[in-house]
Design a protein around this motif. Structure first.
Motif, PDB file in Angstrom:
ATOM      1  N   LEU A  58       0.704  -1.122  -0.047  1.00 24.87           N
ATOM      2  CA  LEU A  58      -0.019   0.033   0.087  1.00 24.87           C
ATOM      3  C   LEU A  58       0.832   1.402   0.045  1.00 24.87           C
ATOM      4  O   LEU A  58       0.558   2.284  -0.753  1.00 24.87           O
ATOM      5  CB  LEU A  58      -1.119   0.111   1.016  1.00 24.87           C
ATOM      6  N   ILE A  59       1.961   1.418   0.977  1.00 25.76           N
ATOM      7  CA  ILE A  59       2.714   2.646   0.752  1.00 25.76           C
ATOM      8  C   ILE A  59       3.624   2.562  -0.182  1.00 25.76           C
ATOM      9  O   ILE A  59       3.642   3.603  -0.845  1.00 25.76           O
ATOM     10  CB  ILE A  59       3.861   2.302   2.141  1.00 25.76           C
ATOM     11  N   GLU A  60       4.001   1.480  -0.900  1.00 23.70           N
ATOM     12  CA  GLU A  60       4.663   1.413  -2.188  1.00 23.70           C
ATOM     13  C   GLU A  60       3.776   2.161  -3.405  1.00 23.70           C
ATOM     14  O   GLU A  60       4.330   2.880  -4.307  1.00 23.70           O
ATOM     15  CB  GLU A  60       4.856   0.123  -2.532  1.00 23.70           C
ATOM     16  N   THR A  61       2.569   1.768  -3.342  1.00 23.51           N
ATOM     17  CA  THR A  61       1.513   2.421  -4.188  1.00 23.51           C
ATOM     18  C   THR A  61       1.308   4.037  -4.156  1.00 23.51           C
ATOM     19  O   THR A  61       1.469   4.530  -5.118  1.00 23.51           O
ATOM     20  CB  THR A  61       0.004   1.655  -4.020  1.00 23.51           C
ATOM     21  N   TYR A  62       1.305   4.296  -2.765  1.00 23.12           N
ATOM     22  CA  TYR A  62       1.291   5.865  -2.524  1.00 23.12           C
ATOM     23  C   TYR A  62       2.729   6.520  -3.132  1.00 23.12           C
ATOM     24  O   TYR A  62       2.690   7.587  -3.686  1.00 23.12           O
ATOM     25  CB  TYR A  62       1.086   6.211  -0.922  1.00 23.12           C
ATOM     26  N   ARG A  63       3.496   5.790  -2.746  1.00 28.79           N
ATOM     27  CA  ARG A  63       5.097   6.506  -3.320  1.00 28.79           C
ATOM     28  C   ARG A  63       5.098   6.629  -4.883  1.00 28.79           C
ATOM     29  O   ARG A  63       5.612   7.494  -5.634  1.00 28.79           O
ATOM     30  CB  ARG A  63       6.140   5.762  -2.692  1.00 28.79           C
ATOM     31  N   ALA A  64       4.595   5.551  -5.505  1.00 24.97           N
ATOM     32  CA  ALA A  64       4.574   5.339  -6.962  1.00 24.97           C
ATOM     33  C   ALA A  64       3.757   6.451  -7.521  1.00 24.97           C
ATOM     34  O   ALA A  64       4.077   7.135  -8.487  1.00 24.97           O
ATOM     35  CB  ALA A  64       4.191   4.034  -7.405  1.00 24.97           C
ATOM     36  N   ILE A  65       2.388   6.788  -7.091  1.00 22.79           N
ATOM     37  CA  ILE A  65       1.707   7.753  -7.563  1.00 22.79           C
ATOM     38  C   ILE A  65       2.303   9.321  -7.204  1.00 22.79           C
ATOM     39  O   ILE A  65       2.277  10.047  -8.022  1.00 22.79           O
ATOM     40  CB  ILE A  65       0.313   7.857  -6.633  1.00 22.79           C
TER      41      ILE A  65
END
Length: 266
Positions: A58-65
């Motif tokens: 989930l946190i990796e997803t936020y970082r990617a966005i």
């Protein structure tokens, strides 16, 4: 108001919409140790934030966005074109290692799985079956705006106590932890491979009270669990609420409402 890009069990966008006064005030920093879909964060749009969740994907997803929202949109377009039952389960079983692919996979599965549910098994593997929705891309994606808001955030996937430890005087903490119910066979929600136990709730209460002693203001939400409420009674203000439009300090409403809001230091 920005619409969260993920569906998440128990999101609290409704609480901010119905009772924004709970979050009023000028705060130096905003802390959310259990981020999920970030519904309150996207509603309040604080200037500086520390956003945390134990779910590393989930946190990796936020970082990617934050860093490459255009690339994520490209990958989601590919998922949209290829979406089918077979494709869904192939993606569900895949284990990408690149951040952008991790993010696109999470968003794709979240938008096409059954009822937008997030659930993992003991190995931490997403195991929700395919749903009926086929739209991977929304009509108006807020990724560019979300990316800008995330540039002033610290994104971590650490134990909640380490995140809360950084809160100090003038900061606001909004904590929406996994719910605990000792009377239920399913005493905790499977949002990660590790259960969130009553001992974790004890640790959380200690962390929140310490933050309040440092001058931080705390808002926490939970279901009507006598076990959990017992950790906060006589040390905080407990408000009882439902999903319609009611917020009350009267304890006699216990049993009528599904949620409680625990306020410390305000």
């Amino acid at each position: 108001m920005i619409t969260p890009f993920l569906k998440w069990p128990g999101g609290k966008g409704w609480l901010y919409k119905q009772h924004p006064e709970l979050f009023d005030g000028d705060y130096s920093n905003y802390f959310e140790p259990f981020l999920g879909s970030g519904a309150v964060f996207f509603s309040k749009k604080p200037a500086f934030s520390h956003l945390n969740d134990s779910n590393k994907e989930l946190i990796e997803t936020y970082r990617a966005i934050r860093d490459n929202h255009e690339g994520i949109l490209d990958l989601l377009e590919r998922h949209q074109k290829k979406h089918s039952k077979e494709y869904y389960y192939n993606i569900r079983s895949s284990r990408p290692t690149k951040r952008i692919e991790i993010a696109a996979r999470m968003i794709y599965l979240n938008r096409t799985c059954w009822n937008g549910l997030y659930r993992v098994n003991l190995e931490g593997q997403f195991n929700v079956p395919i749903g009926t929705k086929t739209n991977v891309l929304m009509r108006a994606e807020d990724f560019p705006i979300i990316s800008e808001y995330l540039k002033n955030t610290k994104l971590t996937s650490i134990d909640f106590s380490h995140s809360i430890r950084n809160a100090k005087e003038g900061d606001l903490i909004f904590a929406d932890p996994p719910y605990f119910d000792s009377s239920s066979a399913d005493k905790f929600k499977k949002y990660s491979s590790l259960p969130f136990t009553f001992n974790d709730h004890k640790r959380l209460a200690r962390s929140l009270f310490r933050a309040s002693e440092r001058g931080a203001k705390v808002i926490m939400t939970h279901s009507q669990s006598d076990d959990v409420l017992g950790l906060y009674e006589n040390k905080s203000r407990i408000l009882y609420t439902d999903r319609r439009d009611t917020l009350s300090a009267k304890s006699e409403y216990r049993g009528r409402y599904r949620e409680v809001v625990i306020v410390i230091g305000i």
